[in-house]
Design a protein around this motif. Structure first.
Motif, PDB file in Angstrom:
ATOM      1  N   PRO A  56       0.465  -1.469   0.087  1.00  0.00           N
ATOM      2  CA  PRO A  56       0.096  -0.157  -0.279  1.00  0.00           C
ATOM      3  C   PRO A  56       0.382   1.424  -0.164  1.00  0.00           C
ATOM      4  O   PRO A  56       2.128   1.148  -0.012  1.00  0.00           O
ATOM      5  CB  PRO A  56      -0.516  -0.142   1.483  1.00  0.00           C
ATOM      6  CG  PRO A  56      -0.639  -1.622   1.910  1.00  0.00           C
ATOM      7  CD  PRO A  56       0.676  -2.088   0.825  1.00  0.00           C
ATOM      8  N   ALA A  57      -0.212   2.183  -0.339  1.00  0.00           N
ATOM      9  CA  ALA A  57       0.927   3.985  -0.839  1.00  0.00           C
ATOM     10  C   ALA A  57       2.081   3.799   0.731  1.00  0.00           C
ATOM     11  O   ALA A  57       1.233   3.710   2.154  1.00  0.00           O
ATOM     12  CB  ALA A  57      -0.224   5.109  -0.625  1.00  0.00           C
ATOM     13  N   GLY A  58       2.828   4.413   1.108  1.00  0.00           N
ATOM     14  CA  GLY A  58       3.724   4.554   1.664  1.00  0.00           C
ATOM     15  C   GLY A  58       4.518   3.597   2.913  1.00  0.00           C
ATOM     16  O   GLY A  58       5.114   3.621   3.135  1.00  0.00           O
ATOM     17  N   HIS A  59       4.010   2.487   1.867  1.00  0.00           N
ATOM     18  CA  HIS A  59       4.763   1.570   2.060  1.00  0.00           C
ATOM     19  C   HIS A  59       6.753   0.851   1.719  1.00  0.00           C
ATOM     20  O   HIS A  59       6.187   0.748  -0.103  1.00  0.00           O
ATOM     21  CB  HIS A  59       4.127  -0.191   2.446  1.00  0.00           C
ATOM     22  CG  HIS A  59       3.565   0.458   3.331  1.00  0.00           C
ATOM     23  ND1 HIS A  59       2.810   0.930   3.394  1.00  0.00           N
ATOM     24  CD2 HIS A  59       2.949  -0.793   4.772  1.00  0.00           C
ATOM     25  CE1 HIS A  59       1.430   0.716   4.560  1.00  0.00           C
ATOM     26  NE2 HIS A  59       1.766  -0.475   5.239  1.00  0.00           N
ATOM     27  N   PRO A  60       7.716   1.561   2.016  1.00  0.00           N
ATOM     28  CA  PRO A  60       8.436   1.225   1.129  1.00  0.00           C
ATOM     29  C   PRO A  60       9.233   0.430   0.322  1.00  0.00           C
ATOM     30  O   PRO A  60       8.623  -0.759   1.085  1.00  0.00           O
ATOM     31  CB  PRO A  60       9.885   2.406   2.172  1.00  0.00           C
ATOM     32  CG  PRO A  60       9.588   2.201   3.146  1.00  0.00           C
ATOM     33  CD  PRO A  60       8.151   1.662   2.947  1.00  0.00           C
ATOM     34  N   ILE A  61      10.142   0.206  -0.383  1.00  0.00           N
ATOM     35  CA  ILE A  61      10.977  -1.188  -1.168  1.00  0.00           C
ATOM     36  C   ILE A  61      12.043  -0.931  -1.187  1.00  0.00           C
ATOM     37  O   ILE A  61      12.790  -0.100  -0.670  1.00  0.00           O
ATOM     38  CB  ILE A  61      10.488  -1.081  -2.480  1.00  0.00           C
ATOM     39  CG1 ILE A  61      10.672   0.490  -3.749  1.00  0.00           C
ATOM     40  CG2 ILE A  61       8.998  -1.656  -2.520  1.00  0.00           C
ATOM     41  CD1 ILE A  61      10.508  -0.886  -4.752  1.00  0.00           C
ATOM     42  N   GLY A  62      13.006  -2.399  -1.328  1.00  0.00           N
ATOM     43  CA  GLY A  62      14.015  -2.246  -1.237  1.00  0.00           C
ATOM     44  C   GLY A  62      14.782  -2.103  -2.379  1.00  0.00           C
ATOM     45  O   GLY A  62      14.794  -2.542  -3.433  1.00  0.00           O
TER      46      GLY A  62
END
Length: 386
Positions: free
Chosen positions: A326-332
């Motif tokens: 969901p929006a606001g959840h970072p990726i790596g």
């Protein structure tokens, strides 16, 4: 969906990163071509066998020539040391295999041109591993530039700083040997900066550079990888034949100015990969250590609130946001490889060349060698002259 059988040469740092990306694709991108992890190849039979089991490959082999000749392999993924890229890529192209190759594309500009020629002659798809293009914040910066929201671009400054070689007792890993790696921090780290400049700003016209090898002798290794090594007898040493740090200035074809710094001797910096772009209407700053964020400044903000703002570039800034969290959840970091392979698989399905491809690898190699020539001759070098 159709399946694509992958044969991969290399099983260490990049081998793990690529394997992870292949495994993630069917789960998060089920509507794409499905990559099948058919066989992994490496010189050390015991080590590549362990990697195959750990990473999820169906088979393993120590013979890359056998791998590229197999009828049940569609794509060859090359993440072995740089001195192996050309031979494997040319053979794989002649065998009609699609090609994914890590950067830098080859040991030399001529070798990279030979690889491109072989791929074009065979009509296969080819891609080079400039994965940082696929970070969300970089994609947002690209969009701001393309839409003219930063105005005319004046400056591009970039730096890739690491400190893993500061210890003089760190053994002589292959990345410190010119005959295997091609160059040091310049080709390993600087290549990413050069490609980012090409992607965001445009072609580099001329360069002037300087470099230094701070520790010129190191203990010979008992065992070595690209970023790790164990020492044998510390009294036995060998010469470091690549740069520890390279800096250069550049002029772009569109009139912008650039500065570039790549070093493995910046104490306190584990992997600071950053750029700043200044334009007539605004600026952006990217730092890989905060890879989901972009610092953005616009000149038309009201004076009392002017300044760089932090933008979380997870949604809707990039093309693949919807498949992750969901929006606001970072990726790596690992997701940049997944996105790169999505681009490759889409290109195969759509019968086009992916971007970045071997043409971009050759352009990068051209700048790398222009800088090296500049260091030797202590003068500006026209990139197009190479």
């Amino acid at each position: 969906m159709a399946k694509l059988n992958i044969g991969m040469v290399g099983y260490k740092f990049m081998g793990k990163a690529h394997s992870n990306a292949y495994r993630a694709l069917p789960m998060f991108f089920p509507d794409r071509i499905t990559p099948t992890m058919k066989a992994i190849c490496g010189r050390n039979t015991e080590a590549v066998s362990a990697a195959a089991e750990q990473f999820g490959w169906a088979e393993h082999t120590s013979d890359w020539k056998e791998l590229v000749s197999r009828d049940d392999i569609d794509l060859i993924d090359i993440n072995a040391p740089s001195n192996a890229h050309k031979e494997i890529a040319v053979a794989a192209a002649k065998a009609g295999k699609h090609l994914y190759c890590e950067k830098p594309l080859a040991l030399s500009l001529q070798d990279s041109r030979d690889m491109l020629e072989a791929a074009e002659k065979s009509g296969v798809k080819h891609m080079v591993g400039f994965n940082y293009r696929f970070a969300p914040a970089v994609m947002l910066a690209k969009r701001l530039i393309d839409e003219g929201r930063l105005g005319d671009i004046y400056h591009f400054r970039a730096w890739f700083l690491q400190d893993w070689l500061v210890d003089p007792d760190f053994p002589l890993a292959w990345r410190m040997q010119k005959e295997i790696a091609g160059s040091g921090a310049h080709g390993d780290l600087g290549a990413h900066l050069i490609d980012m400049a090409h992607y965001l700003i445009g072609d580099i016209k001329e360069v002037i550079g300087m470099s230094e090898t701070f520790i010129k002798e190191r203990p010979l290794p008992e065992e070595t990888g690209g970023l790790s090594a164990t020492s044998g007898n510390p009294s036995q040493t060998g010469p470091v034949t690549v740069d520890d740090a390279t800096l250069f200035l550049a002029r772009f074809g569109n009139g912008a100015l650039g500065s570039f710094e790549a070093t493995r001797f910046a104490t306190g910096h584990r992997s600071t990969n950053s750029f700043e772009i200044n334009g007539s209407k605004g600026s952006v700053i990217f730092d890989f250590e905060r890879m989901n964020e972009l610092q953005v400044y616009f000149t038309d903000d009201k004076e009392d609130v002017q300044g760089f703002r932090r933008v979380l570039a997870t949604d809707p800034a990039h093309a693949y946001a919807g498949v992750w969290w969901p929006a606001g959840h970072p990726i790596g970091y690992e997701h940049t490889f997944t996105h790169a392979f999505v681009e490759f698989l889409d290109a195969i399905k759509e019968d086009r060349q992916p971007v970045p491809n071997f043409n971009d690898g050759v352009k990068c190699q051209q700048v790398l060698e222009a800088v090296e020539q500049s260091v030797k001759e202590r003068k500006w070098i026209d990139v197009s002259s190479l």
